[in-house]
Design a protein around this motif. Sequence first.
Motif, mmCIF file in Angstrom:
data_model
loop_
_atom_site.group_PDB
_atom_site.id
_atom_site.type_symbol
_atom_site.label_atom_id
_atom_site.label_comp_id
_atom_site.label_asym_id
_atom_site.label_seq_id
_atom_site.Cartn_x
_atom_site.Cartn_y
_atom_site.Cartn_z
ATOM 1 N N ARG A 23 47.638 78.423 75.328
ATOM 2 C CA ARG A 23 46.284 78.357 75.887
ATOM 3 C C ARG A 23 45.491 79.537 75.335
ATOM 4 O O ARG A 23 46.045 80.620 75.104
ATOM 5 C CB ARG A 23 46.293 78.446 77.419
ATOM 6 N N TRP A 24 44.175 79.335 75.126
ATOM 7 C CA TRP A 24 43.316 80.400 74.596
ATOM 8 C C TRP A 24 41.913 80.219 75.157
ATOM 9 O O TRP A 24 41.455 79.090 75.345
ATOM 10 C CB TRP A 24 43.277 80.347 73.071
ATOM 11 N N LEU A 25 41.231 81.336 75.409
ATOM 12 C CA LEU A 25 39.841 81.260 75.848
ATOM 13 C C LEU A 25 38.961 80.969 74.638
ATOM 14 O O LEU A 25 38.921 81.750 73.683
ATOM 15 C CB LEU A 25 39.422 82.578 76.504
ATOM 16 N N SER A 50 47.380 88.711 71.359
ATOM 17 C CA SER A 50 46.695 89.079 72.589
ATOM 18 C C SER A 50 46.855 90.572 72.834
ATOM 19 O O SER A 50 47.836 91.184 72.401
ATOM 20 C CB SER A 50 47.281 88.326 73.790
ATOM 21 N N SER A 97 36.005 81.295 74.203
ATOM 22 C CA SER A 97 34.860 82.199 74.057
ATOM 23 C C SER A 97 35.001 83.168 72.897
ATOM 24 O O SER A 97 34.005 83.700 72.411
ATOM 25 C CB SER A 97 34.671 82.998 75.355
ATOM 26 N N VAL A 109 41.934 87.154 80.596
ATOM 27 C CA VAL A 109 41.434 86.003 81.321
ATOM 28 C C VAL A 109 40.052 86.273 81.833
ATOM 29 O O VAL A 109 39.638 87.408 81.998
ATOM 30 C CB VAL A 109 42.368 85.647 82.498
ATOM 31 N N PRO A 159 37.381 89.229 76.492
ATOM 32 C CA PRO A 159 37.754 87.876 76.088
ATOM 33 C C PRO A 159 36.894 87.317 74.968
ATOM 34 O O PRO A 159 37.078 86.174 74.557
ATOM 35 C CB PRO A 159 37.554 87.070 77.371
ATOM 36 N N GLY A 164 40.814 74.577 75.695
ATOM 37 C CA GLY A 164 41.563 75.823 75.648
ATOM 38 C C GLY A 164 43.010 75.659 75.244
ATOM 39 O O GLY A 164 43.722 76.662 75.078
ATOM 40 N N LEU A 172 36.020 84.111 82.179
ATOM 41 C CA LEU A 172 34.812 83.837 81.409
ATOM 42 C C LEU A 172 33.623 84.082 82.313
ATOM 43 O O LEU A 172 33.619 83.709 83.471
ATOM 44 C CB LEU A 172 34.802 82.376 80.941
ATOM 45 N N ALA A 228 30.155 82.470 78.277
ATOM 46 C CA ALA A 228 30.934 81.301 77.862
ATOM 47 C C ALA A 228 30.164 80.509 76.830
ATOM 48 O O ALA A 228 28.944 80.524 76.812
ATOM 49 C CB ALA A 228 31.226 80.427 79.081
#
Length: 461
Positions: free
Chosen positions: A147-149, A167, A151, A3, A175, A125, A5, A40
């Motif tokens: 959910r996903w970042l 992950s 970035s 987690v 990230p 996300g 950004l 980001a």
Amino acid sequence: MTVGLLAGFIWLAGCASPGGQGAANPLGITVEATSLPPTAPPTQTLVPTTDVTPVLPATARPLTPPEQPVYGYTNQRADGNRWVAGMGHLPDVEPLNIPLGQSPVWVVGVPANTGALWAVVLLDGSVRAFQVREDGSVEEISIQPNRWLVSGPPLLRWSANGLELVSAPVDDASPLTHPVPIPGGGLAYIATDGSLVVTDGEKETRLAVNALPDARLLVDPAGRILLLTDPTTRYAHGIAGDEFEAAQVTLVETRPGPRVVLNIVIPDNRVVEGIAPIWADLNGDGTREIIVTLSDVENGAQVVAFDEQGNMVANGPAIGQGFRWRHQLAVAAFAPDGALSLAEVLTPHIGGLIGFYRWVGDELVIDATLQGYTSHVINSRNLDMAAAGDFDGDRRPELLLPNQSLEALGGIRWEADGARVVWSLSLDGQLTTNIGAVTLPDGQIAVAVGMDTGVLRIWGQ
């Protein structure tokens, strides 16, 4: 799941036309060993979804998990070569359109016993997944996490545990990139302090390699890992998401235990511009080369190839001025005589000149070019807007990538009289994702892209 950004961008664009020949002196090799802030991505404008094919109900045989995990990469292969095996029929296939409701950022797929499974990371996300069967029917299926970042690119895994984005098992993973599986068992990822972490689920080894925070980890069948290391700001072009570039390339063995076996140290005035090499056999001798773009202020970008001992074995022409980029894309049998060659896009942000290289002596010689195509959007970490493969089924590889407006995909082939567009696929919108591709169990190629209309478009099932 990782987690957090962190912000910050360098909006420095630029790219022009090829220039003078670069020096052919080999770089020095040393074995030596800074944690840097991730950034980001820029925001995107959402456009209402239009003209979409409705998702159809389930009608076919049940989905059966594979005996061994199957992985899907946004850069197609674990070694960074954007080559897709199999044979497609893209120009003759009616595309399937799946409405998503908002703009997608990443798309990645894996083959399944009934067709293909696709995962899409959306701008907010959220993650959605779809099963597309051979008959063209579609069913939305579950995926973990949901959910996903945005970035960093996702890695998709299909196994007895279901469909999931891979992950790292801890919270200190970068990230800006994803973990990778190691053949024979285990997982490797980059930590936020720049360490390379190798774990088998019980034992964990951390190597202080000082990795580029967004480095793409490349893996070969022997379990070796290749990555970019030693971040530096000495070449402030900043076209791939932040101001940091790599000053070293590092090779790590994981068997019998993780250890650094080679650091290729780039001279003080140059950097590796990008997030990963291509680790492929470029001359057909059965051993891999390490292909990177080196850049400096005076000469600009130049594609070079190293062997696995760190010797520079071939180099291409330098652009001739700084802050102009070359994006190396794929190694395949592009040449008209079937010889292996390298495809690139020169200055993808201003003009976009496709180039095909032959390896001649100690030089990489550009033999064919074509203007008007791109492979990257400025300031984005999506370097996977291109793929290579036999997409039309004629037993010749094409380079597939968007035109400068991002409104169509071109199938580019190197013919005897030069590079040319042999077919084009309209997008009815602008490309906002990488190009996803899957080799299906019957050897057919399916391709998927996401667009600013909030549509996932798929050719082939």
